[in-house]
Design a protein around this motif. Structure first.
Motif, PDB file in Angstrom:
ATOM      1  N   THR A 113      52.356 -38.212 -26.636  1.00  0.00           N
ATOM      2  CA  THR A 113      52.435 -39.612 -27.071  1.00  0.00           C
ATOM      3  C   THR A 113      51.205 -40.393 -26.635  1.00  0.00           C
ATOM      4  N   VAL A 114      50.767 -40.168 -25.400  1.00  0.00           N
ATOM      5  CA  VAL A 114      49.576 -40.860 -24.902  1.00  0.00           C
ATOM      6  C   VAL A 114      48.358 -40.491 -25.745  1.00  0.00           C
ATOM      7  N   VAL A 115      48.179 -39.197 -26.015  1.00  0.00           N
ATOM      8  CA  VAL A 115      47.041 -38.747 -26.823  1.00  0.00           C
ATOM      9  C   VAL A 115      47.097 -39.364 -28.220  1.00  0.00           C
ATOM     10  N   LEU A 116      48.280 -39.383 -28.827  1.00  0.00           N
ATOM     11  CA  LEU A 116      48.426 -39.941 -30.164  1.00  0.00           C
ATOM     12  C   LEU A 116      48.072 -41.424 -30.192  1.00  0.00           C
ATOM     13  N   GLU A 117      48.565 -42.178 -29.225  1.00  0.00           N
ATOM     14  CA  GLU A 117      48.350 -43.617 -29.251  1.00  0.00           C
ATOM     15  C   GLU A 117      46.902 -43.976 -28.925  1.00  0.00           C
ATOM     16  N   VAL A 118      46.254 -43.227 -28.042  1.00  0.00           N
ATOM     17  CA  VAL A 118      44.836 -43.470 -27.781  1.00  0.00           C
ATOM     18  C   VAL A 118      44.020 -43.129 -29.020  1.00  0.00           C
ATOM     19  N   GLY A 119      44.416 -42.061 -29.726  1.00  0.00           N
ATOM     20  CA  GLY A 119      43.738 -41.715 -30.972  1.00  0.00           C
ATOM     21  C   GLY A 119      43.885 -42.803 -32.018  1.00  0.00           C
ATOM     22  N   LEU A 120      45.062 -43.391 -32.117  1.00  0.00           N
ATOM     23  CA  LEU A 120      45.280 -44.495 -33.052  1.00  0.00           C
ATOM     24  C   LEU A 120      44.452 -45.718 -32.662  1.00  0.00           C
ATOM     25  N   ALA A 121      44.299 -45.947 -31.376  1.00  0.00           N
ATOM     26  CA  ALA A 121      43.475 -47.068 -30.919  1.00  0.00           C
ATOM     27  C   ALA A 121      42.039 -46.891 -31.399  1.00  0.00           C
ATOM     28  N   GLY A 139      36.598 -50.056 -21.568  1.00  0.00           N
ATOM     29  CA  GLY A 139      37.640 -50.874 -20.950  1.00  0.00           C
ATOM     30  C   GLY A 139      38.908 -50.914 -21.773  1.00  0.00           C
ATOM     31  N   GLN A 140      38.739 -50.986 -23.108  1.00  0.00           N
ATOM     32  CA  GLN A 140      39.901 -51.012 -23.999  1.00  0.00           C
ATOM     33  C   GLN A 140      40.661 -49.679 -23.941  1.00  0.00           C
ATOM     34  N   LEU A 141      39.912 -48.584 -24.019  1.00  0.00           N
ATOM     35  CA  LEU A 141      40.547 -47.262 -23.977  1.00  0.00           C
ATOM     36  C   LEU A 141      41.219 -47.016 -22.629  1.00  0.00           C
ATOM     37  N   ALA A 142      40.602 -47.493 -21.563  1.00  0.00           N
ATOM     38  CA  ALA A 142      41.215 -47.344 -20.238  1.00  0.00           C
ATOM     39  C   ALA A 142      42.526 -48.108 -20.167  1.00  0.00           C
ATOM     40  N   LEU A 143      42.545 -49.324 -20.762  1.00  0.00           N
ATOM     41  CA  LEU A 143      43.763 -50.127 -20.762  1.00  0.00           C
ATOM     42  C   LEU A 143      44.863 -49.442 -21.563  1.00  0.00           C
ATOM     43  N   PHE A 144      44.501 -48.923 -22.763  1.00  0.00           N
ATOM     44  CA  PHE A 144      45.483 -48.199 -23.578  1.00  0.00           C
ATOM     45  C   PHE A 144      46.038 -46.984 -22.817  1.00  0.00           C
ATOM     46  N   THR A 145      45.127 -46.252 -22.201  1.00  0.00           N
ATOM     47  CA  THR A 145      45.528 -45.017 -21.522  1.00  0.00           C
ATOM     48  C   THR A 145      46.449 -45.299 -20.338  1.00  0.00           C
ATOM     49  N   VAL A 146      46.045 -46.229 -19.472  1.00  0.00           N
ATOM     50  CA  VAL A 146      46.850 -46.536 -18.283  1.00  0.00           C
ATOM     51  C   VAL A 146      48.210 -47.104 -18.682  1.00  0.00           C
ATOM     52  N   THR A 147      48.192 -48.023 -19.659  1.00  0.00           N
ATOM     53  CA  THR A 147      49.462 -48.618 -20.103  1.00  0.00           C
ATOM     54  C   THR A 147      50.410 -47.556 -20.631  1.00  0.00           C
ATOM     55  N   ASN A 148      49.901 -46.648 -21.465  1.00  0.00           N
ATOM     56  CA  ASN A 148      50.746 -45.599 -22.026  1.00  0.00           C
ATOM     57  C   ASN A 148      51.201 -44.597 -20.984  1.00  0.00           C
ATOM     58  N   LEU A 149      50.333 -44.281 -20.031  1.00  0.00           N
ATOM     59  CA  LEU A 149      50.747 -43.372 -18.958  1.00  0.00           C
ATOM     60  C   LEU A 149      51.930 -43.950 -18.184  1.00  0.00           C
ATOM     61  N   VAL A 150      51.856 -45.245 -17.886  1.00  0.00           N
ATOM     62  CA  VAL A 150      52.918 -45.886 -17.112  1.00  0.00           C
ATOM     63  C   VAL A 150      54.204 -45.976 -17.938  1.00  0.00           C
ATOM     64  N   THR A 151      54.096 -46.467 -19.185  1.00  0.00           N
ATOM     65  CA  THR A 151      55.311 -46.649 -19.994  1.00  0.00           C
ATOM     66  C   THR A 151      55.941 -45.315 -20.370  1.00  0.00           C
ATOM     67  N   GLN A 152      55.118 -44.320 -20.718  1.00  0.00           N
ATOM     68  CA  GLN A 152      55.675 -43.028 -21.120  1.00  0.00           C
ATOM     69  C   GLN A 152      56.274 -42.284 -19.937  1.00  0.00           C
ATOM     70  N   ALA A 153      55.641 -42.394 -18.776  1.00  0.00           N
ATOM     71  CA  ALA A 153      56.218 -41.773 -17.578  1.00  0.00           C
ATOM     72  C   ALA A 153      57.580 -42.388 -17.272  1.00  0.00           C
ATOM     73  N   GLY A 154      57.660 -43.724 -17.359  1.00  0.00           N
ATOM     74  CA  GLY A 154      58.944 -44.385 -17.122  1.00  0.00           C
ATOM     75  C   GLY A 154      59.972 -44.033 -18.166  1.00  0.00           C
ATOM     76  N   LEU A 155      59.541 -44.002 -19.454  1.00  0.00           N
ATOM     77  CA  LEU A 155      60.458 -43.703 -20.554  1.00  0.00           C
ATOM     78  C   LEU A 155      61.045 -42.308 -20.421  1.00  0.00           C
ATOM     79  N   TYR A 156      60.198 -41.299 -20.308  1.00  0.00           N
ATOM     80  CA  TYR A 156      60.705 -39.928 -20.291  1.00  0.00           C
ATOM     81  C   TYR A 156      61.337 -39.565 -18.953  1.00  0.00           C
ATOM     82  N   GLY A 157      60.917 -40.217 -17.884  1.00  0.00           N
ATOM     83  CA  GLY A 157      61.617 -40.004 -16.621  1.00  0.00           C
ATOM     84  C   GLY A 157      63.049 -40.502 -16.698  1.00  0.00           C
TER      85      GLY A 157
END
Length: 242
Positions: free
Chosen positions: A175-183, A192-210
């Motif tokens: 999911t993280v790879v897909l969303e960064v690719g879409l960005a 800076g934008q890609l870092a923000l997308f990546t960190v945000t998705n890492l946090v939300t996806q880790a919380g979601l799937y956990g």
């Protein structure tokens, strides 16, 4: 984000559309207890002894009609009925024929507290385990039949934690790879934008799937789909805010 929200809405509507119009009380995945065996060669019969005389549709025999339709018929049923557990656990008239290469499964209203009891017809003997408890929606155990063939059965939990956690981690990573690719496709190419997308998705996806892993572990796959829609909406709001 708008495309993602639309996708979640469409998926939710499709899932609702697949549900039956009539409410049925006995459909869908159910909790179960499964015991795998190893180390033995004999054919035997297995059951779970329960600390109460009635559990779900099963009950101990106290006279009257006999539930002797299992493997081995009334002869094996009689053996289990006559067995006296030192802790007062009861035989609820459900059993299976097993081998060391196979397993035993209680797939409908499995008891939460129980002992594993095996009957070996070749030697006309029993072996029982310690008191065990279900620990998840799908509770797996392993029973080692090697050894002297006497004394308490050796059992342990047998849930495949690495495989389940690995699947959750893989889904999150994809999911993280897909969303960064879409960005990148939408023109967000600065570091800076890609870092923000990546960190945000890492946090939300880790919380979601956990959270989904814990929900599935304790409540089963149907709870997964309900909470998937709810938690995806939360993730959407968080990512929109960021």
């Amino acid at each position: 984000m708008g495309n993602r929200f639309a996708g979640v809405v469409v998926l939710s509507l499709l899932l609702v559309g697949l549900l039956p119009l009539r409410a049925l009380a006995d459909i869908g995945p159910k909790p179960f207890v499964q015991v795998d065996f190893g180390g033995g060669r004999q054919e035997f019969y297995a059951t779970l002894l329960v600390d109460e005389k009635r559990y779900g549709p099963y009950c101990a025999w106290e006279g009257g009609e006999k539930e002797t339709h299992g493997p081995g018929g009334e002869e094996v049923w009689q053996k289990f009925v006559e067995y006296e557990d030192p802790d007062g656990f009861c035989f609820l008239q459900y059993w299976e024929r097993c081998t060391a290469e196979g397993g035993f499964a209680w797939t409908y209203y499995p008891p939460e507290t129980f002992k594993l009891l095996l009957y070996f017809p070749e030697t006309d003997t029993f072996r029982s385990s310690r008191v065990m408890h279900t620990y998840a929606f799908e509770s797996y155990f392993y029973c080692d039949l090697s050894g002297s063939g006497e004394g308490e059965l050796s059992t342990r939990y047998f849930y495949d934690y690495p495989r389940s956690l690995g699947r959750a981690a893989l889904r999150a990573a994809l999911t993280v790879v897909l969303e960064v690719g879409l960005a990148l496709l939408f023109g967000y190419g600065e570091k800076g934008q890609l870092a923000l997308f990546t960190v945000t998705n890492l946090v939300t996806q880790a919380g979601l799937y956990g959270a989904l892993y814990v929900i599935t572990y304790y409540k089963g796959p149907w709870a997964f789909w309900f909470w998937f829609a709810v938690l995806e909406a939360v993730v959407l709001l968080v990512e929109m805010g960021v």
